[in-house]
Design a protein around this motif. Structure first.
Motif, mmCIF file in Angstrom:
data_model
loop_
_atom_site.group_PDB
_atom_site.id
_atom_site.type_symbol
_atom_site.label_atom_id
_atom_site.label_comp_id
_atom_site.label_asym_id
_atom_site.label_seq_id
_atom_site.Cartn_x
_atom_site.Cartn_y
_atom_site.Cartn_z
ATOM 1 N N LYS A 2 -16.357 10.668 66.594
ATOM 2 C CA LYS A 2 -15.098 11.414 66.517
ATOM 3 C C LYS A 2 -15.284 12.684 65.688
ATOM 4 N N THR A 3 -14.367 13.638 65.814
ATOM 5 C CA THR A 3 -14.435 14.851 64.982
ATOM 6 C C THR A 3 -14.181 14.450 63.530
ATOM 7 N N PHE A 4 -14.952 15.031 62.625
ATOM 8 C CA PHE A 4 -14.803 14.686 61.210
ATOM 9 C C PHE A 4 -14.988 15.915 60.338
ATOM 10 N N SER A 5 -14.575 15.793 59.083
ATOM 11 C CA SER A 5 -14.851 16.860 58.118
ATOM 12 C C SER A 5 -15.305 16.218 56.810
ATOM 13 N N ILE A 6 -16.328 16.809 56.221
ATOM 14 C CA ILE A 6 -16.820 16.305 54.929
ATOM 15 C C ILE A 6 -16.695 17.441 53.913
ATOM 16 N N ALA A 7 -16.011 17.155 52.826
ATOM 17 C CA ALA A 7 -15.855 18.131 51.740
ATOM 18 C C ALA A 7 -16.816 17.744 50.621
ATOM 19 N N ILE A 8 -17.672 18.685 50.234
ATOM 20 C CA ILE A 8 -18.601 18.406 49.133
ATOM 21 C C ILE A 8 -18.352 19.422 48.020
ATOM 22 N N ASP A 9 -17.908 18.937 46.894
ATOM 23 C CA ASP A 9 -17.665 19.826 45.756
ATOM 24 C C ASP A 9 -18.537 19.424 44.582
ATOM 25 N N GLY A 10 -18.614 20.320 43.610
ATOM 26 C CA GLY A 10 -19.383 20.018 42.409
ATOM 27 C C GLY A 10 -19.869 21.298 41.767
ATOM 28 N N PRO A 11 -20.399 21.180 40.557
ATOM 29 C CA PRO A 11 -20.859 22.374 39.843
ATOM 30 C C PRO A 11 -22.155 22.949 40.411
ATOM 31 N N ALA A 12 -22.526 24.131 39.959
ATOM 32 C CA ALA A 12 -23.742 24.798 40.415
ATOM 33 C C ALA A 12 -24.963 23.920 40.181
ATOM 34 N N GLY A 13 -25.804 23.814 41.191
ATOM 35 C CA GLY A 13 -27.073 23.096 41.033
ATOM 36 C C GLY A 13 -26.976 21.585 41.166
ATOM 37 N N ALA A 14 -25.826 21.082 41.596
ATOM 38 C CA ALA A 14 -25.674 19.620 41.715
ATOM 39 C C ALA A 14 -26.339 19.098 42.990
ATOM 40 N N GLY A 15 -26.793 20.022 43.842
ATOM 41 C CA GLY A 15 -27.491 19.605 45.068
ATOM 42 C C GLY A 15 -26.630 19.729 46.314
ATOM 43 N N LYS A 16 -25.468 20.362 46.180
ATOM 44 C CA LYS A 16 -24.515 20.434 47.297
ATOM 45 C C LYS A 16 -25.125 21.007 48.577
ATOM 46 N N GLY A 128 -18.411 23.570 48.162
ATOM 47 C CA GLY A 128 -17.826 24.585 47.296
ATOM 48 C C GLY A 128 -17.300 23.979 46.014
ATOM 49 N N ARG A 129 -16.150 24.463 45.581
ATOM 50 C CA ARG A 129 -15.549 23.968 44.346
ATOM 51 C C ARG A 129 -14.159 23.379 44.586
ATOM 52 N N ASP A 130 -13.486 23.857 45.646
ATOM 53 C CA ASP A 130 -12.086 23.483 45.899
ATOM 54 C C ASP A 130 -11.910 22.942 47.311
ATOM 55 N N ILE A 131 -12.978 22.440 47.903
ATOM 56 C CA ILE A 131 -12.879 22.030 49.306
ATOM 57 C C ILE A 131 -12.004 20.772 49.430
ATOM 58 N N GLY A 132 -12.294 19.768 48.625
ATOM 59 C CA GLY A 132 -11.509 18.524 48.694
ATOM 60 C C GLY A 132 -10.094 18.690 48.162
ATOM 61 N N THR A 133 -9.906 19.599 47.237
ATOM 62 C CA THR A 133 -8.582 19.753 46.615
ATOM 63 C C THR A 133 -7.685 20.735 47.361
ATOM 64 N N VAL A 134 -8.249 21.806 47.924
ATOM 65 C CA VAL A 134 -7.426 22.871 48.504
ATOM 66 C C VAL A 134 -7.740 23.181 49.976
ATOM 67 N N VAL A 135 -9.011 23.383 50.277
ATOM 68 C CA VAL A 135 -9.361 23.875 51.622
ATOM 69 C C VAL A 135 -9.179 22.783 52.679
ATOM 70 N N LEU A 136 -9.712 21.594 52.401
ATOM 71 C CA LEU A 136 -9.620 20.498 53.373
ATOM 72 C C LEU A 136 -9.012 19.259 52.705
ATOM 73 N N PRO A 137 -7.729 19.340 52.350
ATOM 74 C CA PRO A 137 -7.140 18.201 51.630
ATOM 75 C C PRO A 137 -7.122 16.912 52.446
ATOM 76 N N PHE A 138 -7.245 17.053 53.798
ATOM 77 C CA PHE A 138 -7.234 15.857 54.644
ATOM 78 C C PHE A 138 -8.624 15.542 55.208
ATOM 79 N N ALA A 139 -9.644 15.958 54.495
ATOM 80 C CA ALA A 139 -11.021 15.730 54.962
ATOM 81 C C ALA A 139 -11.267 14.241 55.185
ATOM 82 N N THR A 140 -12.109 13.938 56.182
ATOM 83 C CA THR A 140 -12.441 12.541 56.480
ATOM 84 C C THR A 140 -13.097 11.898 55.258
ATOM 85 N N LEU A 141 -13.952 12.681 54.597
ATOM 86 C CA LEU A 141 -14.688 12.157 53.448
ATOM 87 C C LEU A 141 -14.839 13.260 52.399
ATOM 88 N N LYS A 142 -14.565 12.907 51.148
ATOM 89 C CA LYS A 142 -14.717 13.875 50.058
ATOM 90 C C LYS A 142 -15.752 13.356 49.060
#
Ligand code: DC
Length: 222
Positions: A2-16, A128-142
């Motif tokens: 199925k179509t999905f979205s994954i939001a990955i946030d975290g500080p610089a250098g965390a491996g995102k 990014g930094r605000d993907i789970g909180t702002v850009v994709l609040p309904f992401a399949t997985l954060k």
């Protein structure tokens, strides 16, 4: 799948970005590095004599900035007004400029609008930094990735060395700490874990292990 979205946030250098790129290959979906967009805005200001501290001037510059992302087999390339700036934006000066312009409301609104547009109707991994909180609040997985400052600085150090760029570990450590502070203490959309995000500390984990973990989590969700 199925179509999905994954939001990955975290500080610089965390491996995102390393993790997001591998996952996108594995899951055959688009990866969007949103940091590159803020870096492009910062780079435009640096190369056009726009003072980073001048919020009005930086916001006005948005009208002259066209950012295009192209997806190739080697990953995302970013074009600023038609010029490929994918490498040029990745300097210490570029990181600091991105973090500064990212504190401005109009810059964020413009970037978020473009990011949400790109995420429509396609499976996507965005970091990014605000993907789970702002850009994709309904992401399949954060996912919220963290790692100690020492480990993150060491990763950047190795990355720069591999590219033949000169660098100093202590300077990288302070640059990362400063950026952590600016990114998490800004008023608008600060770096923060979404309530429903899963936190993974990558300090002692191997990249492939994390990628497999996230893939399994996604399969559970779907
Ligand atoms: O992910 P990166 O290190 O390339 O990001 C550069 C800067 O851009 C980062 O210090 C903060 C900003 N940024 C942001 O505010 N929001 C995002 N979604 C991505 C990056």
């Amino acid at each position: 799948m199925k179509t999905f979205s994954i939001a990955i946030d975290g500080p610089a250098g965390a491996g995102k970005s390393t993790i997001a790129k591998k996952l996108a290959n594995l899951l055959q979906c688009i990866y969007i590095d949103t940091g590159a967009m803020y870096r492009s805005v910062g780079y435009y200001c640096l190369t056009n004599g726009i003072a980073l501290e001048d919020e009005q001037a930086v916001s006005a510059a948005l009208a002259h900035i066209e950012i295009t992302l192209k997806h190739t087999s080697e990953g995302q390339r970013i074009f600023l007004n038609g010029e490929d700036v994918s490498e040029k934006i990745r300097t210490a000066e570029g990181s600091a400029a991105a973090s500064k312009v990212a504190t401005y409301g109009q810059v964020r609104a413009a970037m978020v609008e473009r990011q949400q547009e790109m995420a429509k109707s396609t499976s996507i991994i965005m970091d990014g930094r605000d993907i789970g909180t702002v850009v994709l609040p309904f992401a399949t997985l954060k996912i919220f990735l963290t790692a100690s400052v020492e480990e993150r600085a060491m990763r950047r150090f190795k990355e720069y060395q591999e590219k033949g760029m000169s660098c100093d570990l202590e300077a990288l450590k302070s640059e990362i700490s400063l950026r952590d502070k600016q990114d998490s203490e800004r008023e608008i959309s600060p770096l923060k874990k979404a309530d429903d995000a899963i936190e993974l500390d990558t300090t002692h984990m191997q990249i492939d292990e994390i990628v497999e973990n996230i893939k399994a989590l996604l399969e559970e969700r779907l």
